[in-house]
Design a protein around this motif. Structure first.
Motif, PDB file in Angstrom:
ATOM      1  N   ASN A  79     -30.197 -40.172 -20.115  1.00 31.06           N
ATOM      2  CA  ASN A  79     -30.412 -40.472 -18.541  1.00 31.06           C
ATOM      3  C   ASN A  79     -29.021 -39.980 -18.079  1.00 31.06           C
ATOM      4  OD1 ASN A  79     -30.802 -41.531 -16.505  1.00 31.06           O
ATOM      5  ND2 ASN A  79     -30.642 -44.097 -16.730  1.00 31.06           N
ATOM      6  N   VAL A  80     -28.531 -39.351 -18.529  1.00 31.07           N
ATOM      7  CA  VAL A  80     -26.774 -38.791 -18.091  1.00 31.07           C
ATOM      8  C   VAL A  80     -26.845 -38.135 -16.908  1.00 31.07           C
ATOM      9  CG1 VAL A  80     -25.094 -36.844 -19.009  1.00 31.07           C
ATOM     10  CG2 VAL A  80     -26.395 -37.984 -20.645  1.00 31.07           C
ATOM     11  N   PHE A  81     -25.560 -38.223 -16.566  1.00 28.56           N
ATOM     12  CA  PHE A  81     -25.369 -38.120 -14.820  1.00 28.56           C
ATOM     13  C   PHE A  81     -23.642 -37.033 -14.846  1.00 28.56           C
ATOM     14  CE2 PHE A  81     -27.741 -41.915 -13.876  1.00 28.56           C
ATOM     15  CZ  PHE A  81     -28.927 -41.447 -13.113  1.00 28.56           C
ATOM     16  N   TYR A  82     -23.974 -36.229 -14.682  1.00 26.44           N
ATOM     17  CA  TYR A  82     -22.951 -35.039 -14.054  1.00 26.44           C
ATOM     18  C   TYR A  82     -21.618 -35.820 -13.082  1.00 26.44           C
ATOM     19  CZ  TYR A  82     -24.808 -33.087 -18.128  1.00 26.44           C
ATOM     20  OH  TYR A  82     -25.575 -33.432 -19.120  1.00 26.44           O
ATOM     21  N   VAL A  83     -20.266 -35.609 -13.614  1.00 26.95           N
ATOM     22  CA  VAL A  83     -19.696 -35.910 -12.006  1.00 26.95           C
ATOM     23  C   VAL A  83     -19.142 -34.545 -11.221  1.00 26.95           C
ATOM     24  CG1 VAL A  83     -18.519 -37.582 -11.119  1.00 26.95           C
ATOM     25  CG2 VAL A  83     -20.207 -38.253 -12.155  1.00 26.95           C
ATOM     26  N   ASN A  84     -18.762 -34.694 -10.464  1.00 29.91           N
ATOM     27  CA  ASN A  84     -17.429 -33.616 -10.665  1.00 29.91           C
ATOM     28  C   ASN A  84     -16.291 -33.718 -10.155  1.00 29.91           C
ATOM     29  OD1 ASN A  84     -19.466 -30.426 -10.403  1.00 29.91           O
ATOM     30  ND2 ASN A  84     -19.829 -31.436  -9.187  1.00 29.91           N
ATOM     31  N   ARG A  85     -15.067 -33.634 -10.721  1.00 30.27           N
ATOM     32  CA  ARG A  85     -13.812 -34.449 -10.681  1.00 30.27           C
ATOM     33  C   ARG A  85     -12.756 -33.902  -9.963  1.00 30.27           C
ATOM     34  NH1 ARG A  85     -12.196 -35.768 -16.635  1.00 30.27           N
ATOM     35  NH2 ARG A  85     -13.452 -33.466 -16.711  1.00 30.27           N
ATOM     36  N   TYR A  86     -12.311 -34.302  -9.383  1.00 30.57           N
ATOM     37  CA  TYR A  86     -10.992 -33.658  -8.299  1.00 30.57           C
ATOM     38  C   TYR A  86      -9.954 -34.011  -9.239  1.00 30.57           C
ATOM     39  CZ  TYR A  86      -7.203 -33.003  -5.396  1.00 30.57           C
ATOM     40  OH  TYR A  86      -6.636 -32.185  -4.195  1.00 30.57           O
ATOM     41  N   LEU A  87      -9.628 -32.401  -9.635  1.00 33.29           N
ATOM     42  CA  LEU A  87      -8.349 -32.331 -10.811  1.00 33.29           C
ATOM     43  C   LEU A  87      -7.955 -33.211 -12.107  1.00 33.29           C
ATOM     44  CD1 LEU A  87      -5.145 -32.788  -7.961  1.00 33.29           C
ATOM     45  CD2 LEU A  87      -6.082 -31.024  -8.949  1.00 33.29           C
ATOM     46  N   ASN A  88      -9.597 -33.132 -11.787  1.00 30.65           N
ATOM     47  CA  ASN A  88      -9.665 -33.961 -13.930  1.00 30.65           C
ATOM     48  C   ASN A  88      -9.482 -35.396 -13.279  1.00 30.65           C
ATOM     49  OD1 ASN A  88     -11.318 -31.394 -14.486  1.00 30.65           O
ATOM     50  ND2 ASN A  88     -10.103 -30.699 -15.738  1.00 30.65           N
ATOM     51  N   THR A  89      -9.430 -35.801 -12.743  1.00 26.94           N
ATOM     52  CA  THR A  89      -9.057 -37.059 -12.536  1.00 26.94           C
ATOM     53  C   THR A  89      -9.451 -38.032 -11.949  1.00 26.94           C
ATOM     54  OG1 THR A  89      -6.841 -36.249 -11.869  1.00 26.94           O
ATOM     55  CG2 THR A  89      -6.607 -36.846 -14.183  1.00 26.94           C
ATOM     56  N   GLY A  90      -9.976 -37.516 -11.098  1.00 25.99           N
ATOM     57  CA  GLY A  90      -9.912 -38.678  -9.770  1.00 25.99           C
ATOM     58  C   GLY A  90     -11.104 -37.893  -8.825  1.00 25.99           C
ATOM     59  N   LEU A  91     -11.288 -38.661  -7.682  1.00 28.05           N
ATOM     60  CA  LEU A  91     -12.908 -37.922  -7.029  1.00 28.05           C
ATOM     61  C   LEU A  91     -11.423 -38.272  -6.088  1.00 28.05           C
ATOM     62  CD1 LEU A  91     -14.119 -41.303  -6.341  1.00 28.05           C
ATOM     63  CD2 LEU A  91     -14.896 -39.456  -7.412  1.00 28.05           C
ATOM     64  N   SER A  92     -12.101 -36.685  -5.062  1.00 24.69           N
ATOM     65  CA  SER A  92     -11.724 -36.203  -3.871  1.00 24.69           C
ATOM     66  C   SER A  92     -11.917 -36.762  -2.218  1.00 24.69           C
ATOM     67  CB  SER A  92     -12.540 -34.504  -3.453  1.00 24.69           C
ATOM     68  OG  SER A  92     -13.890 -34.987  -3.179  1.00 24.69           O
ATOM     69  N   TYR A  93     -13.054 -37.735  -2.491  1.00 30.41           N
ATOM     70  CA  TYR A  93     -13.074 -39.000  -1.000  1.00 30.41           C
ATOM     71  C   TYR A  93     -13.450 -39.802  -1.408  1.00 30.41           C
ATOM     72  CZ  TYR A  93     -17.848 -36.229  -1.258  1.00 30.41           C
ATOM     73  OH  TYR A  93     -19.186 -35.530  -1.694  1.00 30.41           O
ATOM     74  N   TYR A 127     -15.836 -44.137 -18.680  1.00 30.58           N
ATOM     75  CA  TYR A 127     -16.614 -42.905 -19.038  1.00 30.58           C
ATOM     76  C   TYR A 127     -17.107 -41.648 -19.241  1.00 30.58           C
ATOM     77  CZ  TYR A 127     -17.596 -46.535 -23.006  1.00 30.58           C
ATOM     78  OH  TYR A 127     -17.436 -47.494 -24.423  1.00 30.58           O
ATOM     79  N   ALA A 128     -16.883 -41.995 -17.326  1.00 32.91           N
ATOM     80  CA  ALA A 128     -17.351 -40.504 -17.014  1.00 32.91           C
ATOM     81  C   ALA A 128     -15.910 -39.648 -16.465  1.00 32.91           C
ATOM     82  CB  ALA A 128     -17.610 -40.602 -15.437  1.00 32.91           C
ATOM     83  N   GLY A 129     -15.011 -40.332 -17.253  1.00 26.40           N
ATOM     84  CA  GLY A 129     -13.387 -38.970 -17.170  1.00 26.40           C
ATOM     85  C   GLY A 129     -12.303 -39.507 -16.062  1.00 26.40           C
ATOM     86  N   ILE A 130     -12.733 -40.159 -14.833  1.00 26.61           N
ATOM     87  CA  ILE A 130     -12.424 -40.492 -13.899  1.00 26.61           C
ATOM     88  C   ILE A 130     -11.469 -41.476 -14.121  1.00 26.61           C
ATOM     89  CG2 ILE A 130     -12.490 -41.221 -11.522  1.00 26.61           C
ATOM     90  CD1 ILE A 130     -15.360 -40.442 -10.977  1.00 26.61           C
ATOM     91  N   THR A 131     -10.271 -41.134 -13.851  1.00 21.83           N
ATOM     92  CA  THR A 131      -8.969 -42.542 -14.386  1.00 21.83           C
ATOM     93  C   THR A 131      -8.264 -42.483 -13.274  1.00 21.83           C
ATOM     94  OG1 THR A 131      -6.962 -40.267 -14.500  1.00 21.83           O
ATOM     95  CG2 THR A 131      -9.012 -41.196 -16.482  1.00 21.83           C
TER      96      THR A 131
END
Length: 182
Positions: A79-93, A127-131
């Motif tokens: 049950n894996v979800f993929y997240v598009n990260r902004y600048l590989n660290t955060g969210l864009s909005y 765990y998703a890589g968002i810092t």
């Protein structure tokens, strides 16, 4: 000095979460009353990810806690979800997710600001890589509802390229636009 310490702490966190990892959040004892008596089982909630844009969760039930955790880990890997990260660290909005009466708000913040808010949400984001994110949860803060609502919020996130494509626009760097006189 503080920024250097924060970067060192983040580096240590990424060393531990860089490979595929899992974390058991909660193990509950559940009962079902039947005609012949009560059946006692155990339910486990596990989250995991690779720290590079992929995260998931799993719930497993079994007759013993260890078996429930093993089942939940297997479900987490499927049950894996993929997240598009902004600048590989955060969210864009900013994002919002809701499950039952639990509402989760994920706010985009400037780079190098770190994770703030509900500890379970911060663990999922790690765990998703968002810092770089600030989170807030409202309503029922049951761990199961918080996990579901957080993943629902993360699934609504789109990259800037996808948004530009949907709108039929070109994504253009601001400095380049100034040079071109646009």
């Amino acid at each position: 000095m503080i920024r250097i310490r924060r970067l060192l702490v983040l580096a240590r966190i990424f060393e531990t979460h860089s490979k595929r990892g899992e974390c058991t959040i909660k193990v509950d004892r559940v009962q079902k009353v039947e005609r012949g008596g009560t059946t006692v089982r155990y339910r486990a909630l596990v989250i995991g990810g690779n720290g590079n844009g992929a995260a998931g969760f799993g719930i497993g039930k079994a007759l013993s806690p260890n078996e429930a955790i093993i089942k939940a880990c297997k479900h987490c890997k499927r049950n894996v979800f993929y997240v598009n990260r902004y600048l590989n660290t955060g969210l864009s909005y900013d994002l919002a997710g809701r499950h039952n009466s639990c509402r989760v708000h994920l706010r985009a913040v400037r780079p190098d600001s770190g994770l703030h808010g509900h500890p379970l949400i911060c663990e999922i984001l790690m765990y998703a890589g968002i810092t770089d994110c600030s989170s807030k949860s409202h309503g029922n803060r049951n761990p199961y509802n918080v996990v579901y609502a957080t993943f629902k919020a993360l699934m609504t996130h789109e990259s800037l390229e996808d948004i530009a494509m949907k709108r039929g626009k070109k994504l253009l760097n601001l400095q380049r636009a100034r040079r071109l006189g646009l």
